[in-house]
Design an enzyme around this catalytic site. Structure first.
Site, PDB file in Angstrom:
ATOM      1  N   CYS A  10       0.483  -1.226  -0.116  1.00 31.46           N
ATOM      2  CA  CYS A  10      -0.459  -0.016   0.362  1.00 31.46           C
ATOM      3  C   CYS A  10       1.368   1.565   0.567  1.00 31.46           C
ATOM      4  O   CYS A  10       0.350   2.306  -0.714  1.00 31.46           O
ATOM      5  CB  CYS A  10      -1.047   0.510   1.664  1.00 31.46           C
ATOM      6  SG  CYS A  10      -0.182   0.422   2.720  1.00 31.46           S
TER       7      CYS A  10
ATOM      8  N   HIS B 290      -0.889   0.860   7.862  1.00 26.95           N
ATOM      9  CA  HIS B 290      -2.353   1.629   5.983  1.00 26.95           C
ATOM     10  C   HIS B 290      -1.623   2.574   5.776  1.00 26.95           C
ATOM     11  O   HIS B 290      -2.331   3.853   6.221  1.00 26.95           O
ATOM     12  CB  HIS B 290      -3.205   1.058   6.077  1.00 26.95           C
ATOM     13  CG  HIS B 290      -3.724   0.393   4.940  1.00 26.95           C
ATOM     14  ND1 HIS B 290      -3.711  -0.261   4.150  1.00 26.95           N
ATOM     15  CD2 HIS B 290      -5.103   1.462   4.560  1.00 26.95           C
ATOM     16  CE1 HIS B 290      -3.981   0.247   3.186  1.00 26.95           C
ATOM     17  NE2 HIS B 290      -5.003   0.597   3.682  1.00 26.95           N
TER      18      HIS B 290
END
Lengths: 184, 561
Positions: free
Chosen positions: B190, B508
């Site tokens: 990510c 994240h």
């Protein structure tokens, strides 16, 4: 700041106090003069825009989502194109290294082993590894280079489902030090 | 905020200027400048002004004024009486603050401003300073940049109809803007996806690739001959080509998520040679790929990008700016200036304001009814405050004494950063990951940062910083500085925000994109439209702003590129 209630203030203290007051007044006058100039010359035109932005920021709602912004439960929801996507990518990718088809969501761990870069990789020579490359042997056959270890405990990343804890986080130089490869 | 403009003079100042020819001449001889540029009015170098009407032998007030007509010195309490009790026909209303060299009108009881006076002060200040060192200005080889005048253009109805009918993905009626496409997570990637999304929608970069300026099919680094050579195996990867492929995929009109596998593979081939780039911090990745793109496609004629021209490659053309660093000796005022190119600006998040509350902080302030600007402003971390801090004059440690060339010894000094040249796209990196080598630990700073959607960088430019260092005087004629064009184009608009949520060990990255004035959340393969407030509440880690108006350089060559 003005003379205290204590009547018996020595002349020396009074003088020191007067000096301090003069310095303070001078400093305040400096700031006042500068601000007056900035305001008069129109150098602070950005202040209004800044105020507006701050008000907009302060007035935002808090629907309860503090972390992740917008809710983390969108994995099963409909996206902006009207699609519903599975949690694990179904896309199949052909590995550039070995030519095998690999599921997109597991491509990185596969490539890690394939290119011989990961911690779990063995020293088998693959097609693309250059013959002269030496490995940094820290008591194990594997190279110490690992692009995926955020966790020093070295969890087996290959088994983690995608989209849960991804590679987001900063690796510290101290925990993963000495990633020096003796590469030509 | 742009160049200072003199307000219209009060009638008394106008009258004084007409009456005295040449105006303010006597003052010029009395202008003396103290070591750090502070101007004052003294007839003799060691004169100690005193208020004559005041019966006190010593100064009772810090502020003393000298009448421009008769040179009488008085304090504010006696200013009005001096002005009204004047015997001559005119002119005793205007006085000058002897310690600050500021004009004062006793009749208006206010500070007034005059461009000629400021000009005299500036001349006195610049003549008193030691000559700048050789590195103060960039090399004379910096060619004078002339720019094409901006001409607004809007399509006429026929052109508009043509545009709308041409491509469904670019027409205004399309459900989603062009180029919007999810990126599959390939396994903890990510960090890569978030940066790619931001790059995909950086207007100058997007235009470069969509305009076929780097064609992956004819790139010399990808010729078949090279591919066969075993030695050049690692060099066969051209990140610019892979980026070109991603642009094609994103703007193809396909909406199913794309897997940037090839890009990852290419990046690894490059990154493995540089031990320091194997971390998965999005910012590190960003710098790494820009560097590799530079290596791949740099124009060898412009080997050094030290000037920050950006002529060497598209990565520098888009992201490279120049920072100016001034180190001033506190003793004699000598300033040593250096310039360095930068691809982004890393800002410390001033934790002081929010430290006692943590992430829940913003809620508390709003709920407590502190909607008034005074209350909220005081405790907030904002991007502009971070930038102010970045460009603030900092006193260097006593241990880090700077060797002053004028004093010929080590002195305590002040250091101040400013931006000499703005890049087309400004990337701000918020330092949220703190590493302590002493404590052998790292932590993430969670504090919320307010950031504006429109940003004016003018206050942080070198020109503004320098001007304020010398009292914000009005310059009647701006020096012709090739970079002063940025006085006009210092306005930026945000287009991408990379946020980090979670802890340092397991977090994240998500990118928010602003397209067609709507915000979209790009969470790997999941792209959804979100409201503004979601973006404002997120934890910004990297902020991308693009110049609001792009100016084009005139081209010296006959064949324009």
């Amino acid at each position: 700041m003005s003379s205290s209630n204590d009547a018996a203030v020595s002349p020396r203290s009074q003088f020191a106090l007067a000096c301090f007051e003069e310095l303070l007044e001078s400093a305040v006058a400096d700031v006042a003069s500068e601000c007056h100039r900035i305001a008069r010359l129109g150098l602070d035109r950005g202040v209004d825009a800044e105020e507006e932005e701050l008000c907009a920021w302060a007035a935002r709602d808090h629907p309860g989502a503090v972390d992740g912004g917008g809710g983390g439960g969108n994995k099963g929801a409909v996206d902006v194109f009207g699609q519903v996507l599975p949690a694990v990518a179904a896309d199949v990718v052909e590995c550039m290294n070995c030519g095998r088809p690999v599921a997109a969501g597991r491509f990185a761990p596969h490539l890690e082993k394939c290119m011989g870069k990961g911690r779990k990789a063995r020293t088998k020579t693959t097609r693309s590894s250059t013959a002269g490359r030496t490995r940094n042997n820290n008591g194990s056959a594997a190279s110490s280079y690992s692009p995926y270890s955020t966790n020093p405990a070295g969890a087996d990343r290959a088994s983690l489902p995608n989209g849960i804890t991804d590679g987001g986080g900063s690796c510290t130089g101290e925990e993963h030090s000495n990633h020096v490869l003796q590469e030509p | 905020m742009s160049t200072p403009s003199a307000p219209p003079p009060c009638p008394h100042l106008t009258a004084y200027r007409l009456a005295s020819r040449p105006p303010l001449r006597c003052l010029r001889c009395c202008l003396r400048v103290r070591p750090l540029g502070r101007p004052e009015i003294r007839r003799e170098p060691r004169e100690l002004p005193q208020c004559s009407p005041c019966s006190f032998p010593s100064r009772s007030s810090s502020r003393l004024y000298a009448c421009l007509s008769c040179a009488a010195v008085f304090c504010p309490t006696h200013a009005a009486s001096h002005a009204s009790a004047s015997t001559s026909t005119s002119g005793h209303q205007i006085a000058v603050d002897v310690d600050r060299a500021e004009l004062f009108c006793a009749a208006c009881e206010d500070q007034v401003y005059d461009p000629d006076f400021d000009h005299a002060v500036v001349l006195a200040q610049s003549s008193s300073l030691p000559l700048p060192s050789a590195s103060a200005s960039p090399s004379p080889a910096l060619r004078k940049r002339r720019r094409v005048d901006y001409r607004a253009w809007a399509p006429d109805p026929a052109e508009f109809a043509l545009m709308s009918s041409a491509d469904p993905t670019t027409s205004a009626s399309a459900a989603a803007p062009a180029g919007l496409r999810g990126l599959n997570n390939l396994g903890n990637t990510c960090f890569m996806n978030s940066v790619l999304q931001a790059l995909l929608h950086a207007p100058p970069l997007r235009n470069y690739f969509l305009g076929d300026r780097h064609n992956r099919f004819i790139c010399p680094r990808r010729t078949p001959m090279r591919r066969r050579s075993a030695d050049a195996d690692d060099k066969a990867a051209c990140l610019a080509c892979d980026l070109d492929e991603i642009y094609s995929a994103a703007f193809s009109g396909e909406r199913t998520p794309y897997s940037p596998a090839k890009f990852l593979y290419s990046w690894w081939q490059h990154a493995s040679n540089l031990a320091s780039y194997e971390q998965q911090d999005a910012h590190e990745f960003f710098i790494s790929i820009l560097d590799h793109i530079h290596e791949n496609i740099k124009d060898d004629q412009h080997k050094s990008h030290a000037q920050g021209h950006g002529d060497c490659c598209i990565a520098h053309r888009v992201f490279s700016g120049i920072l100016r660093s001034d180190v001033t000796c506190t003793h004699c005022g000598f300033t040593s200036t250096t310039f360095e190119p930068c691809m982004d600006i890393s800002l410390d998040l001033d934790a002081g304001y929010n430290s006692s509350f943590g992430v829940a902080n913003p809620k508390l302030y709003v709920r407590n009814g502190e909607r008034s600007s005074g209350g909220t402003n005081a405790k907030l971390s904002t991007l502009m405050r971070c930038l102010e801090r970045f460009t603030r004059a900092e006193r260097l440690d006593a241990e880090q004494k700077f060797f002053c060339e004028r004093c010929k010894e080590r002195q305590e000094s002040l250091k101040q950063m400013s931006i000499r040249r703005l890049p087309l796209v400004s990337c701000f990196h918020i330092k949220r990951f703190e590493h302590s080598s002493v404590k052998k630990m790292s932590r993430k700073v969670d504090h919320c940062l307010q950031f504006p959607f429109s940003l004016d960088m003018a206050p942080y430019l070198s020109s503004s910083i320098l001007r304020s260092r010398f009292g914000n005087r009005i310059f009647p004629s701006e020096a012709s500085d090739p970079d002063s064009v940025f006085e006009f184009s210092s306005e930026f608009e945000i287009f991408a925000v990379i946020t980090h949520s979670g802890k340092l060990e397991g977090g994240h990255y998500v990118t928010y994109l602003r397209l067609n004035n709507h915000w979209y959340k790009c969470d790997d393969a999941w792209v959804t439209r979100v409201e503004e407030h979601i973006v404002r509440t997120s934890q910004a880690y990297m902020l991308f702003y693009v110049q609001k108006t792009l100016y084009y350089k005139t081209c010296e060559r006959a064949t324009a590129v």
